[in-house]
Design a protein around this motif. Sequence first.
Motif, PDB file in Angstrom:
ATOM      1  N   ALA A   1     -50.457 -13.686 -37.925  1.00 12.68           N
ATOM      2  CA  ALA A   1     -51.577 -12.818 -38.288  1.00 12.68           C
ATOM      3  C   ALA A   1     -52.731 -12.978 -37.304  1.00 12.68           C
ATOM      4  O   ALA A   1     -53.332 -11.984 -36.853  1.00 12.68           O
ATOM      5  N   LEU A   2     -53.044 -14.223 -36.961  1.00 14.02           N
ATOM      6  CA  LEU A   2     -54.117 -14.471 -35.994  1.00 14.02           C
ATOM      7  C   LEU A   2     -53.772 -13.885 -34.627  1.00 14.02           C
ATOM      8  O   LEU A   2     -54.625 -13.296 -33.949  1.00 14.02           O
ATOM      9  N   SER A   3     -52.501 -14.029 -34.241  1.00 17.52           N
ATOM     10  CA  SER A   3     -52.065 -13.501 -32.942  1.00 17.52           C
ATOM     11  C   SER A   3     -52.119 -11.975 -32.928  1.00 17.52           C
ATOM     12  O   SER A   3     -52.461 -11.365 -31.908  1.00 17.52           O
ATOM     13  N   ALA A   4     -51.772 -11.375 -34.073  1.00 20.52           N
ATOM     14  CA  ALA A   4     -51.776  -9.913 -34.151  1.00 20.52           C
ATOM     15  C   ALA A   4     -53.181  -9.361 -33.965  1.00 20.52           C
ATOM     16  O   ALA A   4     -53.375  -8.310 -33.343  1.00 20.52           O
ATOM     17  N   VAL A   5     -54.167 -10.068 -34.505  1.00 17.95           N
ATOM     18  CA  VAL A   5     -55.557  -9.634 -34.350  1.00 17.95           C
ATOM     19  C   VAL A   5     -55.948  -9.627 -32.873  1.00 17.95           C
ATOM     20  O   VAL A   5     -56.560  -8.668 -32.382  1.00 17.95           O
TER      21      VAL A   5
END
Length: 304
Positions: free
Chosen positions: A216-220
Amino acid sequence: MATNTRSGGLGFFDRLKTGWTLTKDSVGVIRDHPKLMIFPLLAAISSIFFLVLFFLPMVLAEFIGGGLEYVVLFVLYFVTTFFSTYFSAALVYASNEAFHGREPGIRSSMSAINDQLGPIVVWALISATVSILFRILENSDSPVAAIMRSLFALGWSIMTFFIVPVIVFEDVSTTEMFKKSGGTFKDTWGETLGAGFGITGIVLLFGVGFIVVALALSAVVATALPGVGIVLAIVFVAVAITFSYLLSQTIWGIAKTALYVYAQEGVKPDQFDNFDFETLGGRTEQKANTGSSRGPISGTFVDD
């Protein structure tokens, strides 16, 4: 003194509940002493080092054949088992120190285990030999060999479940080392493997949660910088998997130490007040270790 009030085996939800309680109490020990996770880290690093070191010799041995591949495998199994056992033993020793309210040190724990290098070498030799036997049976096309391997693997797991605590706490011969480990499992903690599924499942859920957060953090980040997001995803997922593995190994080491200490002495660590040892198959009588034990109990525990 602990008494056995359990009847029947653990059901699926009982295993989960037992695993959750063991996990929660073990995590509490890790929270108070996070340095305990260093031991599984050192074990993993040593295993990776020797796997890389033996990669080329293994390839050459496979090419030459004639049984040379088994010789190289034996040496690889021996060194990896030796170091993983060494650091696992240090974790058991450090966990017992924490149970008694003492600050577990990395160097002091490994120094204490240096006195047990002989039993660790013997165990590594035997374990490597058994691993080679497993590999031979695995490479066989015979269905009988497959059945033998499965039965042997199950019996071996039971007989050696408490082998590391025995090495740390007991002063016994090689034969007694296996009898002590298997006897402890059979007589008092026959449901431990079942509860272990609960521990494994719970830690797996933690790991999945870590990976989801990492993605999720990487997707942001990837929405603005795709290349950077992909790199971060790889790094974060690798960190999440590594942390989950170290957490799992540390929890198992702490929980197994607590189970063994209670099985042998009938008292439980203060950190495991939430866990009912009796319902997991507690003892009906205290076992005597006169003349053979180095004594895991030396401090203040809560008598059960």
